[in-house]
Motif scaffolding. Structure first.
Motif, PDB file in Angstrom:
ATOM      1  N   LEU A 170      51.025  44.425  61.490  1.00 17.16           N
ATOM      2  CA  LEU A 170      50.414  44.008  62.755  1.00 17.16           C
ATOM      3  C   LEU A 170      50.595  45.092  63.810  1.00 17.16           C
ATOM      4  CD1 LEU A 170      49.023  41.857  64.480  1.00 17.16           C
ATOM      5  CD2 LEU A 170      51.288  40.900  64.965  1.00 17.16           C
ATOM      6  N   MET A 171      51.776  45.662  63.871  1.00 17.31           N
ATOM      7  CA  MET A 171      52.010  46.775  64.789  1.00 17.31           C
ATOM      8  C   MET A 171      51.069  47.930  64.481  1.00 17.31           C
ATOM      9  SD  MET A 171      53.743  48.423  67.176  1.00 17.31           S
ATOM     10  CE  MET A 171      55.253  47.508  67.461  1.00 17.31           C
ATOM     11  N   GLY A 172      50.939  48.282  63.205  1.00 18.80           N
ATOM     12  CA  GLY A 172      50.082  49.393  62.821  1.00 18.80           C
ATOM     13  C   GLY A 172      48.628  49.163  63.182  1.00 18.80           C
ATOM     14  N   PHE A 173      48.103  47.992  62.875  1.00 23.10           N
ATOM     15  CA  PHE A 173      46.694  47.716  63.149  1.00 23.10           C
ATOM     16  C   PHE A 173      46.434  47.590  64.649  1.00 23.10           C
ATOM     17  CE2 PHE A 173      46.592  46.275  58.652  1.00 23.10           C
ATOM     18  CZ  PHE A 173      45.512  47.047  58.238  1.00 23.10           C
ATOM     19  N   MET A 174      47.368  47.003  65.397  1.00 23.58           N
ATOM     20  CA  MET A 174      47.197  46.896  66.848  1.00 23.58           C
ATOM     21  C   MET A 174      47.142  48.275  67.493  1.00 23.58           C
ATOM     22  SD  MET A 174      49.634  43.707  68.020  1.00 23.58           S
ATOM     23  CE  MET A 174      49.497  44.244  69.727  1.00 23.58           C
ATOM     24  N   MET A 231      58.677  38.766  71.389  1.00 22.13           N
ATOM     25  CA  MET A 231      57.249  39.055  71.303  1.00 22.13           C
ATOM     26  C   MET A 231      56.784  39.920  72.466  1.00 22.13           C
ATOM     27  SD  MET A 231      54.628  38.910  69.473  1.00 22.13           S
ATOM     28  CE  MET A 231      55.267  37.773  68.223  1.00 22.13           C
ATOM     29  N   VAL A 232      57.356  39.706  73.652  1.00 23.66           N
ATOM     30  CA  VAL A 232      57.030  40.565  74.791  1.00 23.66           C
ATOM     31  C   VAL A 232      57.490  41.992  74.516  1.00 23.66           C
ATOM     32  CG1 VAL A 232      57.460  40.973  77.237  1.00 23.66           C
ATOM     33  CG2 VAL A 232      57.111  38.636  76.416  1.00 23.66           C
ATOM     34  N   THR A 233      58.691  42.129  73.967  1.00 23.33           N
ATOM     35  CA  THR A 233      59.187  43.450  73.603  1.00 23.33           C
ATOM     36  C   THR A 233      58.302  44.101  72.551  1.00 23.33           C
ATOM     37  OG1 THR A 233      61.452  42.703  74.049  1.00 23.33           O
ATOM     38  CG2 THR A 233      61.205  44.712  72.752  1.00 23.33           C
ATOM     39  N   PHE A 234      57.814  43.310  71.600  1.00 22.57           N
ATOM     40  CA  PHE A 234      56.913  43.820  70.562  1.00 22.57           C
ATOM     41  C   PHE A 234      55.635  44.379  71.184  1.00 22.57           C
ATOM     42  CE2 PHE A 234      53.198  42.882  67.911  1.00 22.57           C
ATOM     43  CZ  PHE A 234      53.486  43.624  66.776  1.00 22.57           C
ATOM     44  N   ILE A 235      55.037  43.638  72.118  1.00 19.57           N
ATOM     45  CA  ILE A 235      53.789  44.078  72.749  1.00 19.57           C
ATOM     46  C   ILE A 235      54.018  45.335  73.586  1.00 19.57           C
ATOM     47  CG2 ILE A 235      51.989  43.428  74.391  1.00 19.57           C
ATOM     48  CD1 ILE A 235      52.332  40.539  73.451  1.00 19.57           C
ATOM     49  N   MET A 236      55.126  45.363  74.320  1.00 21.16           N
ATOM     50  CA  MET A 236      55.423  46.538  75.131  1.00 21.16           C
ATOM     51  C   MET A 236      55.703  47.753  74.250  1.00 21.16           C
ATOM     52  SD  MET A 236      57.845  44.801  78.068  1.00 21.16           S
ATOM     53  CE  MET A 236      58.044  46.356  78.943  1.00 21.16           C
ATOM     54  N   PHE A 237      56.374  47.541  73.135  1.00 24.25           N
ATOM     55  CA  PHE A 237      56.626  48.630  72.188  1.00 24.25           C
ATOM     56  C   PHE A 237      55.313  49.175  71.630  1.00 24.25           C
ATOM     57  CE2 PHE A 237      58.046  49.771  67.701  1.00 24.25           C
ATOM     58  CZ  PHE A 237      58.446  51.040  68.069  1.00 24.25           C
ATOM     59  N   ALA A 238      54.390  48.263  71.279  1.00 22.97           N
ATOM     60  CA  ALA A 238      53.075  48.698  70.789  1.00 22.97           C
ATOM     61  C   ALA A 238      52.337  49.478  71.863  1.00 22.97           C
ATOM     62  CB  ALA A 238      52.266  47.485  70.349  1.00 22.97           C
ATOM     63  N   GLY A 239      52.434  49.045  73.122  1.00 22.47           N
ATOM     64  CA  GLY A 239      51.768  49.762  74.202  1.00 22.47           C
ATOM     65  C   GLY A 239      52.300  51.169  74.380  1.00 22.47           C
ATOM     66  N   ILE A 240      53.614  51.350  74.203  1.00 26.98           N
ATOM     67  CA  ILE A 240      54.200  52.685  74.313  1.00 26.98           C
ATOM     68  C   ILE A 240      53.668  53.598  73.213  1.00 26.98           C
ATOM     69  CG2 ILE A 240      56.369  53.963  74.087  1.00 26.98           C
ATOM     70  CD1 ILE A 240      57.742  51.640  75.517  1.00 26.98           C
ATOM     71  N   VAL A 241      53.560  53.078  72.003  1.00 21.18           N
ATOM     72  CA  VAL A 241      53.048  53.892  70.895  1.00 21.18           C
ATOM     73  C   VAL A 241      51.588  54.252  71.139  1.00 21.18           C
ATOM     74  CG1 VAL A 241      52.674  53.979  68.411  1.00 21.18           C
ATOM     75  CG2 VAL A 241      54.694  52.828  69.312  1.00 21.18           C
ATOM     76  N   VAL A 242      50.794  53.292  71.624  1.00 22.17           N
ATOM     77  CA  VAL A 242      49.379  53.567  71.924  1.00 22.17           C
ATOM     78  C   VAL A 242      49.270  54.660  72.982  1.00 22.17           C
ATOM     79  CG1 VAL A 242      47.272  52.597  72.918  1.00 22.17           C
ATOM     80  CG2 VAL A 242      48.588  51.278  71.268  1.00 22.17           C
ATOM     81  N   LEU A 243      50.166  54.623  73.972  1.00 22.43           N
ATOM     82  CA  LEU A 243      50.128  55.569  75.079  1.00 22.43           C
ATOM     83  C   LEU A 243      50.137  57.012  74.601  1.00 22.43           C
ATOM     84  CD1 LEU A 243      50.264  55.869  78.200  1.00 22.43           C
ATOM     85  CD2 LEU A 243      52.757  55.929  77.975  1.00 22.43           C
TER      86      LEU A 243
END
Length: 374
Positions: A170-174, A231-243
Motif C-alpha cells: 500500500l505504501m509503494g502504490f500510494m 495511520m496518521v504517521t503512515f500517511i505522513m511518512f508516505a507524503g515525505i517519500v512522495v516529496l
C-alpha cells in the motif's frame, strides 16, 4: 554484395506481416512473448493477491500470541509419517535443555502431530464491513500452526508476513501514484510552457535534488509525532517519500515534452487552433505514457526497499501496523538473530517483490518499443 531486406519504413517483420495492429496491440504481443517480463508479472500478481486476501490465507491473527510457542521454529509440512504416506501434517516441538550449556533447543516430536485441514474456522476478520472466520488452512481441532515459526511474543511469522505485505505494498502504490501525478503535472507544465515558468520549476527541482536522500529522509521522518495515530504517521511518512520521488520523473518528462512539442503533429494542432489543454491531453501525455508506466514499475521496488529500511531502523511505520520493515525491526540485535533466524523471512519477500517488479519493468520497457529489433 548480398541484398539486404529493406526495413519497411522502420517496421520489423513482426509488425509488417499480418493485419495492421495498433500501438498497444503491438505492446501486448511483445510483452506476452517476453518470458522474463511475464514471469515478473505473474509473481507480482501473486504477491498482490496474497496481500489482498491475507486474512483468508493467513492461518492466525497477526496480533494473536501463543504463550506456549515463543521463538518456536518453523513447522515444516510433511506428507510422510511413521506409517508411510499420509495426509499433510506438521509436528510440534519439545523443549530440550543442553546439560552443559543450559541452552534450550526445540526438537520435533511425532508425539505432537497436527494434521492440516482446508477451510478451517479460526480467528475472525473483517472484509468490506462483514465479519468472517474461515481461513484457507489450519490445524485440526483449532491447534495453532506456525509454518515460519513465531517471534518473541509468540506471534505467527507467516501470518504477520502476509499482513505486512498489505502495508508495504500500500505504501509503494500510494507513493508511486502520487509521485506519478505530481511529476507528470510539473514536468509537462515546465516543458510545454517554457520561459520563466520552466526556469522557476527547474530551480525548484534542483533544490529538491540537492539534498542527499538518506539523511534528508531520516531528518524528515524524525520530526513525525510519535504519539500520533499509527495511520496518521503512515500517511505522513508516505507524503515525505512522495516529496522526494516526484522530481526525477518531472525532469525526465520535461525533456520529452520539449522534444515532442516540436514534432509535426503537435505543430499542426497548434496551427489549426487547438487549445493547450487538448494538445497536452490528446497529443503530449499519450506519447509519454510508456515512459510513465515504466518509471512507475521501477520506483515501486525502490519505495518497498526504502520503507523496509526505515522501518527496520525504527523511524518508519510504527506498530501496531505490520510491515516487512517493522517485522525486521525485531532482529536488530545479534542475540535475537542467533536464537530465531527465521524472523528474517520478510527479507525473502522483499527480495522476491523487488526482483518481480524489476522484471516487470524490464519487460514493459522492451514491449513499449514495439518497432525495436528483438
Amino acid at each position: 554484395m548480398t541484398d539486404q531486406p529493406s526495413p519497411s519504413f522502420g517496421m520489423n517483420a513482426e509488425a509488417a506481416s499480418g493485419p495492421s495492429l495498433s500501438y498497444w496491440q503491438l505492446v501486448r504481443r511483445r510483452f506476452l512473448g517476453n518470458r522474463y517480463g511475464m514471469t515478473g508479472a505473474i509473481v507480482c500478481v501473486l504477491i498482490v493477491f496474497s496481500a489482498i486476501f491475507a486474512p483468508f490465507l493467513a492461518p492466525n491473527d497477526p496480533a494473536a500470541k501463543d504463550r506456549d510457542a515463543i521463538y518456536s521454529p518453523p513447522q515444516l509440512i510433511k506428507v510422510i509419517g511413521q506409517d508411510g504416506l499420509t495426509w499433510p501434517f506438521v509436528l510440534g516441538f519439545e523443549e530440550v535443555m543442553d546439560p552443559n550449556t543450559f541452552e534450550i533447543t526445540f526438537e520435533p516430536s511425532f508425539d505432537k502431530v497436527t494434521p492440516l485441514k482446508l477451510f478451517v474456522e479460526g480467528d475472525p476478520y473483517r472484509v468490506l464491513g462483514m465479519e468472517f472466520s474461515t481461513h484457507l488452512f489450519g490445524g485440526a481441532e483449532s491447534t495453532p500452526v506456525h509454518l515460519l515459526g513465531t517471534d518473541g511474543l509468540g506471534r505467527d511469522v507467516f501470518s504477520r508476513m502476509l499482513y505486512g505485505s498489505r502495508i508495504t505494498l500500500l505504501m509503494g502504490f500510494m507513493v508511486m501514484a502520487a509521485a506519478c501525478v505530481i511529476g507528470t503535472v510539473v514536468g509537462v507544465t515546465s516543458g510545454y510552457l517554457g520561459g520563466r515558468v520552466d526556469t522557476v520549476i527547474q530551480r525548484l527541482i534542483e533544490f529538491v535534488k540537492s539534498f542527499p536522500d538518506l539523511p534528508l529522509y531520516l531528518a524528515l521522518v524524525a520530526i513525525l509525532p510519535r504519539r500520533a495515530d499509527p495511520m496518521v504517521t503512515f500517511i505522513m511518512f508516505a507524503g515525505i517519500v512522495v516529496l522526494l520521488q516526484w522530481a526525477n520523473l518531472a525532469r525526465e518528462l520535461r525533456g520529452k515534452v520539449i522534444a515532442i512539442r516540436s514534432v509535426e503533429f503537435v505543430r499542426s494542432a497548434v496551427a489549426v487552433g487547438a487549445s493547450d489543454k487538448r494538445i497536452i491531453l490528446r497529443h503530449i501525455i499519450p506519447n509519454m505514457s510508456s515512459h510513465i508506466i515504466v518509471w512507475a514499475t521501477y520506483v515501486l521496488p525502490e519505495v518497498i526497499l526504502l520503507e523496509s529500511f526505515l522501518s527496520f531502523l525504527g523511524v518508519g511505520i510504527q506498530q501496531p501496523l505490520v510491515s516487512w520493515g517493522v517485522m525486521l525491526n525485531a532482529v536488530r540485535d545479534f542475540q535475537s538473530l542467533a536464537s530465531a533466524p527465521w524472523l528474517l523471512a520478510p527479507v525473502g519477500m522483499i527480495i522476491l517483490s523487488v526482483l518481480a517488479f524489476n522484471a516487470l519493468g524490464d519487460g514493459l520497457r522492451d514491449a513499449m518499443d514495439p518497432y525495436a529489433n528483438d
